[in-house]
Design a protein around this motif. Structure first.
Motif, mmCIF file in Angstrom:
data_model
loop_
_atom_site.group_PDB
_atom_site.id
_atom_site.type_symbol
_atom_site.label_atom_id
_atom_site.label_comp_id
_atom_site.label_asym_id
_atom_site.label_seq_id
_atom_site.Cartn_x
_atom_site.Cartn_y
_atom_site.Cartn_z
ATOM 1 N N THR A 224 0.844 -1.196 0.000
ATOM 2 C CA THR A 224 0.000 0.000 0.000
ATOM 3 C C THR A 224 0.881 1.248 0.000
ATOM 4 O O THR A 224 2.085 1.188 0.286
ATOM 5 C CB THR A 224 -0.927 0.031 1.224
ATOM 6 O OG1 THR A 224 -0.128 0.076 2.418
ATOM 7 C CG2 THR A 224 -1.817 -1.210 1.260
ATOM 8 N N VAL A 225 0.246 2.379 -0.324
ATOM 9 C CA VAL A 225 0.977 3.647 -0.385
ATOM 10 C C VAL A 225 1.461 4.024 1.016
ATOM 11 O O VAL A 225 0.706 3.949 1.989
ATOM 12 C CB VAL A 225 0.061 4.756 -0.944
ATOM 13 C CG1 VAL A 225 0.800 6.087 -0.947
ATOM 14 C CG2 VAL A 225 -0.420 4.405 -2.335
ATOM 15 N N GLY A 226 2.718 4.421 1.079
ATOM 16 C CA GLY A 226 3.285 4.857 2.345
ATOM 17 C C GLY A 226 3.980 3.758 3.129
ATOM 18 O O GLY A 226 4.543 4.023 4.195
ATOM 19 N N TYR A 227 3.958 2.528 2.606
ATOM 20 C CA TYR A 227 4.605 1.424 3.335
ATOM 21 C C TYR A 227 6.119 1.600 3.304
ATOM 22 O O TYR A 227 6.715 1.906 2.274
ATOM 23 C CB TYR A 227 4.216 0.081 2.711
ATOM 24 C CG TYR A 227 4.938 -1.089 3.329
ATOM 25 C CD1 TYR A 227 4.584 -1.571 4.575
ATOM 26 C CD2 TYR A 227 5.987 -1.716 2.644
ATOM 27 C CE1 TYR A 227 5.244 -2.642 5.146
ATOM 28 C CE2 TYR A 227 6.660 -2.793 3.204
ATOM 29 C CZ TYR A 227 6.281 -3.250 4.463
ATOM 30 O OH TYR A 227 6.939 -4.318 5.020
ATOM 31 N N SER A 228 6.742 1.406 4.453
ATOM 32 C CA SER A 228 8.188 1.522 4.582
ATOM 33 C C SER A 228 8.733 0.248 5.209
ATOM 34 O O SER A 228 8.451 -0.039 6.379
ATOM 35 C CB SER A 228 8.557 2.734 5.448
ATOM 36 O OG SER A 228 9.933 2.719 5.773
ATOM 37 N N PRO A 229 9.508 -0.542 4.448
ATOM 38 C CA PRO A 229 10.063 -1.785 5.006
ATOM 39 C C PRO A 229 10.946 -1.538 6.227
ATOM 40 O O PRO A 229 10.891 -2.299 7.192
ATOM 41 C CB PRO A 229 10.867 -2.370 3.842
ATOM 42 C CG PRO A 229 10.289 -1.755 2.614
ATOM 43 C CD PRO A 229 9.840 -0.392 3.016
ATOM 44 N N ASP A 278 9.042 10.017 9.329
ATOM 45 C CA ASP A 278 10.410 10.538 9.401
ATOM 46 C C ASP A 278 11.170 10.174 8.119
ATOM 47 O O ASP A 278 11.196 9.001 7.702
ATOM 48 C CB ASP A 278 11.117 9.923 10.615
ATOM 49 C CG ASP A 278 12.398 10.657 10.963
ATOM 50 O OD1 ASP A 278 13.098 11.111 10.033
ATOM 51 O OD2 ASP A 278 12.703 10.787 12.165
ATOM 52 N N PRO A 279 11.828 11.147 7.436
ATOM 53 C CA PRO A 279 12.595 10.856 6.213
ATOM 54 C C PRO A 279 13.732 9.861 6.431
ATOM 55 O O PRO A 279 14.251 9.301 5.456
ATOM 56 C CB PRO A 279 13.135 12.237 5.809
ATOM 57 C CG PRO A 279 12.258 13.232 6.493
ATOM 58 C CD PRO A 279 11.804 12.578 7.754
ATOM 59 N N SER A 286 15.563 3.557 0.462
ATOM 60 C CA SER A 286 16.247 3.791 -0.819
ATOM 61 C C SER A 286 17.589 3.080 -0.859
ATOM 62 O O SER A 286 17.967 2.473 -1.880
ATOM 63 C CB SER A 286 16.440 5.293 -1.034
ATOM 64 O OG SER A 286 15.205 5.958 -1.071
ATOM 65 N N LEU A 287 18.319 3.104 0.245
ATOM 66 C CA LEU A 287 19.637 2.457 0.268
ATOM 67 C C LEU A 287 19.512 0.940 0.196
ATOM 68 O O LEU A 287 20.292 0.277 -0.487
ATOM 69 C CB LEU A 287 20.388 2.868 1.538
ATOM 70 C CG LEU A 287 20.823 4.334 1.617
ATOM 71 C CD1 LEU A 287 21.397 4.642 3.000
ATOM 72 C CD2 LEU A 287 21.861 4.636 0.538
ATOM 73 N N SER A 288 18.540 0.394 0.909
ATOM 74 C CA SER A 288 18.420 -1.058 0.962
ATOM 75 C C SER A 288 17.798 -1.655 -0.299
ATOM 76 O O SER A 288 18.016 -2.824 -0.622
ATOM 77 C CB SER A 288 17.572 -1.466 2.171
ATOM 78 O OG SER A 288 16.279 -0.890 2.086
ATOM 79 N N SER A 289 17.048 -0.842 -1.062
ATOM 80 C CA SER A 289 16.399 -1.371 -2.270
ATOM 81 C C SER A 289 17.331 -1.474 -3.458
ATOM 82 O O SER A 289 17.043 -2.171 -4.426
ATOM 83 C CB SER A 289 15.203 -0.481 -2.631
ATOM 84 O OG SER A 289 15.637 0.817 -2.980
ATOM 85 N N GLY A 290 18.431 -0.772 -3.413
ATOM 86 C CA GLY A 290 19.374 -0.781 -4.531
ATOM 87 C C GLY A 290 18.945 0.109 -5.675
ATOM 88 O O GLY A 290 19.578 0.127 -6.732
ATOM 89 N N ALA A 291 17.856 0.842 -5.533
ATOM 90 C CA ALA A 291 17.372 1.704 -6.610
ATOM 91 C C ALA A 291 18.180 2.978 -6.725
ATOM 92 O O ALA A 291 18.148 3.642 -7.762
ATOM 93 C CB ALA A 291 15.900 2.048 -6.358
ATOM 94 N N THR A 292 18.913 3.292 -5.707
ATOM 95 C CA THR A 292 19.696 4.518 -5.732
ATOM 96 C C THR A 292 20.943 4.329 -6.604
ATOM 97 O O THR A 292 21.655 3.324 -6.486
ATOM 98 C CB THR A 292 20.116 4.913 -4.308
ATOM 99 O OG1 THR A 292 18.956 5.012 -3.499
ATOM 100 C CG2 THR A 292 20.845 6.242 -4.311
ATOM 101 N N LYS A 293 21.184 5.250 -7.498
ATOM 102 C CA LYS A 293 22.350 5.180 -8.377
ATOM 103 C C LYS A 293 23.526 5.873 -7.692
ATOM 104 O O LYS A 293 23.383 6.956 -7.148
ATOM 105 C CB LYS A 293 22.046 5.868 -9.717
ATOM 106 C CG LYS A 293 20.952 5.158 -10.513
ATOM 107 C CD LYS A 293 20.711 5.865 -11.847
ATOM 108 C CE LYS A 293 19.629 5.157 -12.643
ATOM 109 N NZ LYS A 293 19.371 5.822 -13.950
ATOM 110 N N HIS A 294 24.676 5.198 -7.782
ATOM 111 C CA HIS A 294 25.876 5.734 -7.151
ATOM 112 C C HIS A 294 26.842 6.210 -8.229
ATOM 113 O O HIS A 294 27.002 5.579 -9.272
ATOM 114 C CB HIS A 294 26.547 4.662 -6.287
ATOM 115 C CG HIS A 294 25.658 4.122 -5.204
ATOM 116 N ND1 HIS A 294 25.441 4.784 -4.025
ATOM 117 C CD2 HIS A 294 24.913 2.982 -5.147
ATOM 118 C CE1 HIS A 294 24.620 4.082 -3.275
ATOM 119 N NE2 HIS A 294 24.279 2.979 -3.939
#
Length: 388
Positions: A224-229, A278-279, A286-294
């Motif tokens: 659902t929208v807003g879910y944060s693992p 909280d951000p 974002s860090l744990s999903s691997g979607a962030t480009k480095h």
């Protein structure tokens, strides 16, 4: 302020506690408790114009006084079912001021203090107006079961079971599991906190933590929208299966940084929702999903001027210690210790000699006795000894 019924005069006198020193304020008039007479300005002659006396009835003009706002503390307390109250000028709420009820600083101070004391009495020390507003909104939308607790004013003399305080967990017997019922329910606001209930001499009992259970259960689910693992990983231990089980409620409050028996679950839920948004957890996701480009960062060092060579002076090599025969030094130390001991002995002898001399002199002065003419000689003798 004293009133003499014999001549109807008003004057100052030390307090006696009698009715002729007790006064009642009604609007712009001041009455005496002795005979309900009215305080009035004298009009007999010009010399008496600055005097006051008591009249059987109030004069439309001469019996009107401008009452200072701070005098409202002299107004009698009014009894209610639970509290004693003292009214304050209505102009502070309506803004309807006139010359007789001008807005004065002491009135504002009085009203502020009264409001603070009233809030402490009605809500306790820990409830803020924001907390009260949140509880009221919740009750309006969900019903009275969302009050933090209930207050029962029963005591052993008027409870359902004579001789017992009210206890909702007490049953009549094993054969009759019917729980005890509260006979004298306190006003609804007494359920806001244990402190507020105690101020009315009641007993406070918590309601089930329905509000806390709902806010924990209503966090976004997976998909659902807003879910944060990452937030879900942190919050997964905050579980309330039975809102009537106070141990589960207390564990959840503790997990969110509150005391286990904190009375206001609306505050606990507000803290939970702030943490959920909280951000920090968004960044973790974002860090744990691997979607962030480095992107590698290239570093160019800042150019620095050439440093001059350091000046170096060689230190001379230290020579080894040379030990000489210390027999002469040992002998000198021995002679010095012998001389010190001898000097201490001489000092002791001199001290004893001075002591003995002083005692002999005092004895000589004391031997001057006789008539009262001998007293000055004895005093002079002692002065000579002191000067010497």
């Amino acid at each position: 302020l004293d009133y003499n019924p014999n001549n109807m005069n008003v004057y100052l006198h030390e307090c006696t506690g009698w009715n002729n020193q007790k006064w009642r304020i009604e609007g712009e008039n001041i009455f005496n408790q002795h005979d309900n007479s009215c305080l009035t300005m004298m009009t007999i002659n010009e010399s008496e114009m600055n005097n006051l006396h008591m009249a059987p009835t109030c004069d439309p003009l001469l019996s009107k006084f401008r009452i200072p706002a701070k005098w409202t503390r002299l107004m009698p307390l009014q009894d209610t079912k639970t509290y004693e109250v003292r009214p304050i000028a209505t102009g502070i709420w309506t803004g309807e001021w006139n010359e007789a009820t001008s807005c004065q600083i002491d009135m504002l101070v009085d009203v502020t203090e009264t409001c603070d004391e009233s809030q402490t009495l009605l809500l306790g020390n820990s409830a803020s107006l924001g907390t009260l507003e949140a509880v009221v909104k919740l009750i309006e939308s969900e019903g009275p079961s969302r009050m933090p607790g209930v207050c029962c004013l029963d005591d052993p003399s008027n409870s359902e079971w004579l001789g017992y305080f009210f206890d909702p967990h007490r049953n009549a017997s094993e054969a009759d599991p019917q729980p005890m019922k509260c006979v004298n329910h306190g006003p609804w606001h007494l359920g806001i906190s244990e402190e507020a209930c105690a101020n009315a001499n009641g007993q406070w009992f918590r309601q089930p933590c329905i509000t806390l259970k709902e806010c924990l259960d209503n966090r976004p689910k997976n998909g659902t929208v807003g879910y944060s693992p990452s937030f879900e990983e942190w919050a997964r231990h905050l579980v309330i299966l039975d809102d009537k089980d106070e141990s589960q409620c207390e564990e959840a409050r503790s997990g969110l940084g509150f005391t286990p028996n904190y009375p206001y679950d609306v505050d606990v839920c507000r803290e939970f929702e702030m943490m959920m948004c909280d951000p920090f957890y968004t960044s973790l996701d974002s860090l744990s999903s691997g979607a962030t480009k480095h992107k590698d960062i290239h570093y160019d060092p800042v150019p620095q001027p050439q440093s001059p060579d350091l000046h170096f002076d060689e230190i001379e090599e230290m020579k080894d210690w040379e030990f000489e025969d210390d027999a002469e030094l040992v002998e000198a130390n021995f002679r010095l210790s012998v001389a010190t001991a001898s000097m201490k002995s001489v000092q002791n002898i001199l001290d004893l000699s001075d002591d003995l001399s002083e005692k002999l002199q005092k004895s000589t002065c004391s031997s001057i006795i006789g008539s009262h003419f001998a007293v000055p000689f004895r005093v002079a003798c002692e002065l000579v000894i002191m000067i010497a």
